[in-house]
Write a protein that holds these residues in place. Sequence first.
Motif, short mmCIF file in Angstrom:
data_model
loop_
_atom_site.label_atom_id
_atom_site.label_comp_id
_atom_site.label_asym_id
_atom_site.label_seq_id
_atom_site.Cartn_x
_atom_site.Cartn_y
_atom_site.Cartn_z
N LEU A 1 6.36 -4.89 -6.40
CA LEU A 1 4.65 -4.08 -6.37
C LEU A 1 3.47 -4.66 -7.44
N GLU A 2 2.21 -4.08 -7.21
CA GLU A 2 1.20 -4.15 -8.51
C GLU A 2 1.02 -3.28 -8.45
N VAL A 3 0.40 -2.94 -9.63
CA VAL A 3 0.23 -1.64 -9.74
C VAL A 3 -1.02 -1.56 -11.23
N PHE B 1 -1.71 16.64 -1.69
CA PHE B 1 -0.14 16.88 -1.89
C PHE B 1 0.08 15.61 -2.71
N ARG B 2 -1.32 15.43 -3.68
CA ARG B 2 -0.90 14.37 -4.76
C ARG B 2 0.10 15.40 -6.32
N GLY B 3 0.43 15.09 -6.82
CA GLY B 3 1.35 15.75 -8.63
C GLY B 3 2.13 16.41 -8.27
N LYS B 4 2.95 16.56 -6.56
CA LYS B 4 3.53 17.73 -6.63
C LYS B 4 5.04 17.39 -5.94
N GLY B 5 5.26 15.55 -6.80
CA GLY B 5 6.58 14.93 -6.85
C GLY B 5 7.08 14.63 -5.06
N LEU B 6 5.74 15.01 -4.21
CA LEU B 6 6.38 13.74 -3.14
C LEU B 6 6.18 12.63 -2.84
N GLY B 7 5.63 12.22 -4.51
CA GLY B 7 5.06 10.61 -4.63
C GLY B 7 6.62 9.74 -4.21
N ARG B 8 7.48 11.10 -5.38
CA ARG B 8 9.00 10.29 -5.70
C ARG B 8 9.94 10.14 -4.20
N ASN C 1 0.76 -1.51 -0.02
CA ASN C 1 0.08 -0.12 0.34
C ASN C 1 0.72 1.41 0.25
N VAL C 2 0.45 1.63 -0.55
CA VAL C 2 0.98 3.57 -0.29
C VAL C 2 -0.15 4.52 -1.43
N SER C 3 0.35 5.82 -0.11
CA SER C 3 -0.75 6.77 -0.70
C SER C 3 -0.54 8.47 -0.07
N LEU C 4 -1.02 9.05 -1.17
CA LEU C 4 -0.73 10.68 -0.24
C LEU C 4 -2.09 11.23 -0.30
N HIS C 5 -2.66 11.56 0.45
CA HIS C 5 -3.14 12.47 0.93
C HIS C 5 -3.40 13.62 -1.20
N THR D 1 -4.38 0.83 -15.07
CA THR D 1 -5.35 2.18 -14.89
C THR D 1 -4.46 3.25 -14.33
N ASN D 2 -3.90 2.80 -13.58
CA ASN D 2 -3.47 4.06 -13.03
C ASN D 2 -2.19 4.29 -13.04
N HIS D 3 -2.06 5.44 -14.17
CA HIS D 3 -0.68 5.79 -14.72
C HIS D 3 -0.12 6.28 -14.02
N VAL D 4 -0.47 7.30 -12.94
CA VAL D 4 0.80 8.30 -12.40
C VAL D 4 1.03 7.43 -11.63
N ALA D 5 1.29 6.58 -10.92
CA ALA D 5 1.56 5.46 -10.48
C ALA D 5 2.54 5.12 -11.23
N ILE D 6 1.66 4.14 -12.11
CA ILE D 6 3.17 3.27 -12.85
C ILE D 6 4.04 4.64 -13.30
N LYS D 7 4.02 5.41 -13.71
CA LYS D 7 5.21 6.65 -14.33
C LYS D 7 5.67 6.81 -13.45
N LEU D 8 5.60 7.45 -11.89
CA LEU D 8 6.50 6.83 -10.77
C LEU D 8 6.61 5.85 -10.50
N TYR D 9 6.74 4.79 -10.84
CA TYR D 9 7.82 3.62 -10.58
C TYR D 9 8.63 3.57 -11.38
N LYS D 10 8.27 3.81 -12.29
CA LYS D 10 8.89 3.21 -13.84
C LYS D 10 10.40 4.84 -13.71
N LYS D 11 10.00 6.01 -13.17
CA LYS D 11 11.02 7.24 -12.80
C LYS D 11 12.05 6.25 -11.53
N CYS D 12 11.70 5.59 -10.68
CA CYS D 12 11.92 5.72 -9.74
C CYS D 12 12.52 4.04 -9.52
C1 LIG Z 1 0.39 7.13 -7.38
C2 LIG Z 1 0.56 8.37 -6.24
C3 LIG Z 1 1.88 8.49 -4.77
C4 LIG Z 1 2.10 9.58 -6.51
O1 LIG Z 1 2.42 10.33 -6.01
P1 LIG Z 1 2.53 12.23 -6.91
O2 LIG Z 1 3.06 12.58 -6.04
O3 LIG Z 1 0.85 12.13 -6.75
O4 LIG Z 1 3.31 11.17 -8.10
P2 LIG Z 1 4.19 12.24 -8.84
O5 LIG Z 1 3.77 13.74 -8.00
O6 LIG Z 1 5.68 12.10 -8.73
O7 LIG Z 1 3.80 12.65 -9.94
C5 LIG Z 1 4.94 11.02 -10.69
C6 LIG Z 1 4.20 11.14 -12.23
O8 LIG Z 1 2.76 11.46 -12.42
C7 LIG Z 1 2.50 12.73 -13.49
N1 LIG Z 1 1.43 13.03 -12.84
C8 LIG Z 1 0.92 13.92 -11.28
N2 LIG Z 1 -0.13 13.34 -11.29
C9 LIG Z 1 -0.45 13.71 -12.41
C10 LIG Z 1 -2.01 13.97 -13.39
N3 LIG Z 1 -3.18 14.28 -12.96
N4 LIG Z 1 -2.25 13.22 -15.00
C11 LIG Z 1 -0.99 12.84 -14.98
N5 LIG Z 1 -0.09 12.60 -14.75
C12 LIG Z 1 0.69 13.21 -13.85
C13 LIG Z 1 3.60 13.71 -12.75
O9 LIG Z 1 3.72 14.89 -13.78
C14 LIG Z 1 4.80 12.63 -12.41
O10 LIG Z 1 5.94 12.13 -14.02
P3 LIG Z 1 6.58 13.06 -14.41
O11 LIG Z 1 7.90 13.23 -13.28
O12 LIG Z 1 7.61 12.74 -15.50
O13 LIG Z 1 5.98 14.82 -14.49
C15 LIG Z 1 -0.74 9.46 -5.75
O14 LIG Z 1 -0.64 10.32 -6.98
C16 LIG Z 1 -1.19 8.83 -4.47
O15 LIG Z 1 -1.45 8.38 -3.70
N6 LIG Z 1 -2.33 7.95 -5.38
C17 LIG Z 1 -3.73 7.20 -5.02
C18 LIG Z 1 -3.37 5.41 -4.71
C19 LIG Z 1 -2.61 5.11 -5.29
O16 LIG Z 1 -2.66 5.42 -6.93
N7 LIG Z 1 -1.44 4.64 -4.72
C20 LIG Z 1 -0.69 3.22 -5.54
C21 LIG Z 1 -1.19 2.07 -5.25
S1 LIG Z 1 -0.11 0.87 -6.51
#
Ligand SMILES: CC(C)(COP(=O)(O)OP(=O)(O)OC[C@H]1O[C@@H](n2cnc3c(N)ncnc32)[C@H](O)[C@@H]1OP(=O)(O)O)[C@@H](O)C(=O)NCCC(=O)NCCS
Length: 145
Positions: free
Chosen positions: A97-99, A70-77, A63-67, A102-113
């Motif tokens: 991990l499993e993702v 605070f999402r979309g600000k780079g804190l996931g990294r 499990n991993v989640s942000l409020h 359809t969770n494109h934001v998380a997939i992008k984050l994980y690949k970057k990491c």
């Molecule tokens: C998944 C999660 C932890 C990512 O953390 P985050 O701080 O929001 O992610 P980041 O800000 O580091 O963004 C990661 C990438 O996605 C992009 N991104 C962020 N929000 C986005 C959005 N709404 N649409 C498209 N891209 C987006 C960012 O630009 C970044 O890519 P970049 O580094 O090329 O710019 C967070 O969004 C979250 O808590 N989501 C809900 C719970 C969840 O899905 N957990 C994962 C379960 S597997």
Amino acid sequence: MTEDDLRETLEIEGTTIYSPWSRDMFLREIERQNPGLIVFRVENRLIGYFCFWKVMDEAHLMNVSLHSDFRGKGLGRFLMNYLGDTCEQMGISRILLEVAETNHVAIKLYKKCGFVKVGIRKRFYEQTGDDAILMEKLIQAHSVP
Ligand SMILES: CC(C)(COP(=O)(O)OP(=O)(O)OC[C@H]1O[C@@H](n2cnc3c(N)ncnc32)[C@H](O)[C@@H]1OP(=O)(O)O)[C@@H](O)C(=O)NCCC(=O)NCCS
């Protein structure tokens, strides 16, 4: 995470559509004092958390989640880097991990990491019917000079 963190944790967890955890699931991890159950606070506000299970020299990120504020600000990294450091200190050599596909934001984050896709788990998420992508990251222990 302690029981005092549960109210804020469940508020955040309630916003996820992918297999949200119940209070009992968090409570079980607190009671067994899982060292992989970590919360992050900014000025005393709980902004996120993660939970992993250590199995031999592997970590399974459960499990991993942000409020949402605070999402979309780079804190996931930041969270994922902290996860990597914590695992390295615990002698872990591989994080899995499993993702949801359809969770494109998380997939992008994980690949970057540094995570790479190693498989698919069909219809892993009961609520949405989504497949899960299985990803892994290998941790290189620092070599002693
Ligand atoms: C998944 C999660 C932890 C990512 O953390 P985050 O701080 O929001 O992610 P980041 O800000 O580091 O963004 C990661 C990438 O996605 C992009 N991104 C962020 N929000 C986005 C959005 N709404 N649409 C498209 N891209 C987006 C960012 O630009 C970044 O890519 P970049 O580094 O090329 O710019 C967070 O969004 C979250 O808590 N989501 C809900 C719970 C969840 O899905 N957990 C994962 C379960 S597997």
